[in-house]
Design a protein around this motif. Structure first.
Motif, PDB file in Angstrom:
ATOM      1  N   LEU A  66       0.832  -1.207   0.000  1.00 46.77           N
ATOM      2  CA  LEU A  66       0.000   0.000   0.000  1.00 46.77           C
ATOM      3  C   LEU A  66       0.867   1.257   0.000  1.00 46.77           C
ATOM      4  CD1 LEU A  66      -3.070   0.536   0.071  1.00 46.77           C
ATOM      5  CD2 LEU A  66      -2.855   0.795   2.555  1.00 46.77           C
ATOM      6  N   VAL A  67       1.913   1.244   0.812  1.00 41.79           N
ATOM      7  CA  VAL A  67       2.841   2.383   0.839  1.00 41.79           C
ATOM      8  C   VAL A  67       3.526   2.528  -0.515  1.00 41.79           C
ATOM      9  CG1 VAL A  67       4.930   3.305   1.903  1.00 41.79           C
ATOM     10  CG2 VAL A  67       3.191   2.207   3.331  1.00 41.79           C
ATOM     11  N   LEU A  68       3.963   1.389  -1.081  1.00 44.85           N
ATOM     12  CA  LEU A  68       4.604   1.407  -2.395  1.00 44.85           C
ATOM     13  C   LEU A  68       3.657   1.951  -3.452  1.00 44.85           C
ATOM     14  CD1 LEU A  68       6.977   0.495  -4.287  1.00 44.85           C
ATOM     15  CD2 LEU A  68       5.791  -1.703  -4.482  1.00 44.85           C
ATOM     16  N   MET A  69       2.413   1.505  -3.434  1.00 42.05           N
ATOM     17  CA  MET A  69       1.419   1.941  -4.419  1.00 42.05           C
ATOM     18  C   MET A  69       1.197   3.445  -4.359  1.00 42.05           C
ATOM     19  SD  MET A  69      -2.601   0.837  -4.709  1.00 42.05           S
ATOM     20  CE  MET A  69      -3.060   1.830  -3.279  1.00 42.05           C
ATOM     21  N   LEU A  70       1.016   3.979  -3.164  1.00 43.27           N
ATOM     22  CA  LEU A  70       0.763   5.410  -3.018  1.00 43.27           C
ATOM     23  C   LEU A  70       1.992   6.232  -3.411  1.00 43.27           C
ATOM     24  CD1 LEU A  70      -1.260   5.402   0.322  1.00 43.27           C
ATOM     25  CD2 LEU A  70      -2.142   5.633  -2.007  1.00 43.27           C
ATOM     26  N   GLY A  71       3.180   5.711  -3.114  1.00 45.63           N
ATOM     27  CA  GLY A  71       4.400   6.410  -3.525  1.00 45.63           C
ATOM     28  C   GLY A  71       4.530   6.486  -5.032  1.00 45.63           C
ATOM     29  N   ILE A  72       4.239   5.375  -5.722  1.00 42.65           N
ATOM     30  CA  ILE A  72       4.320   5.353  -7.184  1.00 42.65           C
ATOM     31  C   ILE A  72       3.247   6.246  -7.794  1.00 42.65           C
ATOM     32  CG2 ILE A  72       4.072   3.878  -9.221  1.00 42.65           C
ATOM     33  CD1 ILE A  72       5.314   1.629  -7.587  1.00 42.65           C
ATOM     34  N   ALA A  73       2.072   6.324  -7.151  1.00 38.01           N
ATOM     35  CA  ALA A  73       0.980   7.149  -7.670  1.00 38.01           C
ATOM     36  C   ALA A  73       1.368   8.615  -7.764  1.00 38.01           C
ATOM     37  CB  ALA A  73      -0.256   6.997  -6.783  1.00 38.01           C
ATOM     38  N   LEU A  74       2.310   9.058  -6.950  1.00 36.60           N
ATOM     39  CA  LEU A  74       2.718  10.462  -6.944  1.00 36.60           C
ATOM     40  C   LEU A  74       3.773  10.780  -8.009  1.00 36.60           C
ATOM     41  CD1 LEU A  74       2.998  11.015  -3.074  1.00 36.60           C
ATOM     42  CD2 LEU A  74       1.037  11.452  -4.562  1.00 36.60           C
ATOM     43  N   ILE A  75       4.349   9.760  -8.626  1.00 39.45           N
ATOM     44  CA  ILE A  75       5.383   9.970  -9.643  1.00 39.45           C
ATOM     45  C   ILE A  75       4.730  10.394 -10.956  1.00 39.45           C
ATOM     46  CG2 ILE A  75       7.250   8.888 -10.958  1.00 39.45           C
ATOM     47  CD1 ILE A  75       7.629   6.963  -8.631  1.00 39.45           C
ATOM     48  N   ASP A  76       5.253  11.415 -11.584  1.00 40.85           N
ATOM     49  CA  ASP A  76       4.727  11.896 -12.868  1.00 40.85           C
ATOM     50  C   ASP A  76       4.773  10.771 -13.893  1.00 40.85           C
ATOM     51  OD1 ASP A  76       4.484  13.175 -15.497  1.00 40.85           O
ATOM     52  OD2 ASP A  76       4.717  15.058 -14.408  1.00 40.85           O
ATOM     53  N   ILE A  77       3.660  10.534 -14.569  1.00 36.66           N
ATOM     54  CA  ILE A  77       3.567   9.421 -15.500  1.00 36.66           C
ATOM     55  C   ILE A  77       4.524   9.589 -16.678  1.00 36.66           C
ATOM     56  CG2 ILE A  77       1.727  10.402 -16.947  1.00 36.66           C
ATOM     57  CD1 ILE A  77       2.104   6.737 -15.743  1.00 36.66           C
ATOM     58  N   ARG A  78       4.909  10.834 -16.998  1.00 40.49           N
ATOM     59  CA  ARG A  78       5.878  11.054 -18.085  1.00 40.49           C
ATOM     60  C   ARG A  78       7.265  10.599 -17.676  1.00 40.49           C
ATOM     61  NH1 ARG A  78       3.483  16.996 -18.762  1.00 40.49           N
ATOM     62  NH2 ARG A  78       3.514  16.631 -16.511  1.00 40.49           N
ATOM     63  N   PHE A  79       7.574  10.710 -16.400  1.00 47.37           N
ATOM     64  CA  PHE A  79       8.838  10.182 -15.894  1.00 47.37           C
ATOM     65  C   PHE A  79       8.836   8.663 -15.999  1.00 47.37           C
ATOM     66  CE2 PHE A  79      11.515   8.544 -12.472  1.00 47.37           C
ATOM     67  CZ  PHE A  79      12.691   9.257 -12.663  1.00 47.37           C
ATOM     68  N   VAL A  80       7.703   8.043 -15.694  1.00 49.29           N
ATOM     69  CA  VAL A  80       7.576   6.585 -15.825  1.00 49.29           C
ATOM     70  C   VAL A  80       7.778   6.168 -17.277  1.00 49.29           C
ATOM     71  CG1 VAL A  80       5.999   4.633 -15.589  1.00 49.29           C
ATOM     72  CG2 VAL A  80       6.042   6.410 -13.834  1.00 49.29           C
ATOM     73  N   ALA A  81       7.152   6.903 -18.209  1.00 47.52           N
ATOM     74  CA  ALA A  81       7.272   6.572 -19.628  1.00 47.52           C
ATOM     75  C   ALA A  81       8.713   6.693 -20.109  1.00 47.52           C
ATOM     76  CB  ALA A  81       6.361   7.488 -20.447  1.00 47.52           C
ATOM     77  N   ARG A  82       9.436   7.670 -19.578  1.00 48.15           N
ATOM     78  CA  ARG A  82      10.814   7.906 -20.009  1.00 48.15           C
ATOM     79  C   ARG A  82      11.717   6.718 -19.657  1.00 48.15           C
ATOM     80  NH1 ARG A  82      12.114  12.812 -17.329  1.00 48.15           N
ATOM     81  NH2 ARG A  82      10.522  13.675 -18.721  1.00 48.15           N
ATOM     82  N   PHE A  83      11.426   6.059 -18.551  1.00 46.78           N
ATOM     83  CA  PHE A  83      12.284   4.963 -18.103  1.00 46.78           C
ATOM     84  C   PHE A  83      11.598   3.603 -18.230  1.00 46.78           C
ATOM     85  CE2 PHE A  83      14.030   8.706 -16.038  1.00 46.78           C
ATOM     86  CZ  PHE A  83      15.391   8.540 -16.248  1.00 46.78           C
ATOM     87  N   ALA A  84      10.546   3.537 -19.043  1.00 44.25           N
ATOM     88  CA  ALA A  84       9.839   2.265 -19.226  1.00 44.25           C
ATOM     89  C   ALA A  84      10.739   1.197 -19.828  1.00 44.25           C
ATOM     90  CB  ALA A  84       8.616   2.479 -20.113  1.00 44.25           C
ATOM     91  N   TRP A  85      11.629   1.605 -20.736  1.00 42.62           N
ATOM     92  CA  TRP A  85      12.536   0.635 -21.364  1.00 42.62           C
ATOM     93  C   TRP A  85      13.497   0.024 -20.348  1.00 42.62           C
ATOM     94  CZ3 TRP A  85      11.456  -1.303 -25.835  1.00 42.62           C
ATOM     95  CH2 TRP A  85      10.705  -0.557 -26.753  1.00 42.62           C
ATOM     96  N   VAL A  86      13.912   0.823 -19.396  1.00 43.19           N
ATOM     97  CA  VAL A  86      14.803   0.303 -18.345  1.00 43.19           C
ATOM     98  C   VAL A  86      14.093  -0.794 -17.566  1.00 43.19           C
ATOM     99  CG1 VAL A  86      16.103   0.893 -16.267  1.00 43.19           C
ATOM    100  CG2 VAL A  86      16.004   2.514 -18.178  1.00 43.19           C
TER     101      VAL A  86
END
Length: 382
Positions: A66-86
């Protein structure tokens, strides 16, 4: 100073602050996940005859998730997309590592030890595959998706992890991984006739693939068609599961009163057959309530996809929703004898650290899509 802080809170996109993002999180969905996990706690409490065996670990894992989920929810989705290949390449590397140095259990080599955690990389790979495919298709135009050459790299992105998972061997997870990838392709706009060609080819290759299966995998298919042919061997699990399902009746035998489970006739009652345990103790009504809660989770995933304004988020939500749906569908169909038994857990309910971790990771990404559903990714590439 206060005016600047207020402007940050009122800005939806790049200037969005942590407080605003927390406000944007759909807390009703978080409560829904807590309700499903609570069902898992009750079922695992019964399966273990108390909290010590399974239920306490389940609660701790969900709390961490739950803590992990809420932490990831706050990350900008464009940042996630940028490192999706990693993430995708890291998932493939873990699959290779598990084949080279993984732990062997029940005839399969599927786990690796990372500190105190025993991780099953095939679970994580499904999430990483969705990320990689969403990144590939995120700004592709309709014309470009129609080009067969453009589809070669994403097809390989699916085949490589599926092949590595089948090598473990893990047929159930391998097939689910392939279907999750197919759902992302469909949502991206790949033409229907290409799916028809793939399905036709799969049908023609089915007899050859059947001969390549391990003996226990062929036995599962034979037993599915006729469980009574080996009632004390390959057919034992599904026969006992059906007995437990039937004995639960409409309202069930009551909490801690399930005879098939508590007399140890029901195999793997804390993992693969946890739904049977619930149905025996809480009956058809209890089973339908659980299925209703799980259906609401799936509906929320696809609702997020419909509300998202960027392709990356839409594809990510579709892939994550499909993954969750397939796990629920395969597990319930398996324990009711509708498909062959295949070792697939019921998400958020079955005992297991890797499944819980990856499920909550996926929901964290889903919530990030929801919070940043209006983010700008730029025009489509021609």
């Amino acid at each position: 100073m206060s005016g600047t802080f207020e402007r940050r809170l009122l800005t939806r996109d790049r200037g969005a602050g942590i407080l605003q993002k927390l406000w944007l999180i759909p807390w009703s969905f978080v409560l829904l996940l807590c309700a499903v996990a609570a069902v898992g706690y009750v079922a695992l409490y019964s399966a273990g005859g108390g909290p010590e065996a399974y239920a306490a670990k389940h609660a701790i894992r969900f709390g961490f998730g739950l803590v992990l989920m809420l932490g990831i929810a706050l990350i900008d989705i464009r940042f996630v997309a940028r490192f999706a290949w990693v993430g995708y390449l890291g998932g493939v590397a873990l699959l290779v590592l598990v084949l080279l140095h993984g732990n062997v259990g029940k005839g399969a080599q599927r786990w690796i030890d990372i500190g105190p955690l025993q991780l099953q990389p095939s679970e994580l790979m499904k999430i990483m595959l969705v990320l990689g495919l969403a990144a590939w298709f995120q700004r592709a135009s309709w014309e470009r998706i129609g080009n067969p050459l453009f589809l070669v790299p994403p097809v390989l992105m699916v085949l490589v992890p599926v092949g590595l998972i089948l090598k473990q061997p893990n047929l159930g997870t391998g097939l689910i991984t392939a279907m999750v990838g197919g759902a992302v392709f469909f949502a991206a706009g790949v033409r229907i006739w290409k799916f028809a060609l793939i399905l036709a080819g799969a049908g023609l290759a089915a007899p050859i693939a059947y001969r390549q299966l391990h003996d226990y995998q062929r036995a599962r298919i034979t037993t599915f068609l006729d469980p009574e042919s080996d009632p004390l061997g390959a057919g034992y699990n599904i026969i006992q599961s059906k007995i437990a399902l039937g004995s639960g009746g409409l309202w069930g035998k009551g909490f801690l009163q399930g005879t098939q489970g508590h007399l140890n006739f029901l195999p793997e009652k804390q993992t693969d057959f946890i739904f049977t345990m619930i149905a025996e103790e809480f009956g058809l009504v209890g089973a339908l309530v659980v299925l209703g809660l799980l259906a609401l989770v799936v509906l929320f995933c696809f609702a997020v996809a419909l509300r998202c304004r960027h392709q990356f988020g839409r594809l990510l939500a579709v892939g994550l929703g499909t993954n969750f749906f397939l796990y629920v569908f395969v597990n319930v169909a398996m324990v009711t004898g509708s498909i062959p038994v295949g070792g697939v857990p019921l998400p958020l309910i079955s005992h297991g650290g890797s499944a819980m971790l990856t499920t909550m990771l996926g929901f964290g990404l889903l919530l990030s899509v929801f919070v940043h559903r209006d983010a700008e990714f730029g025009p489509a590439r021609e």
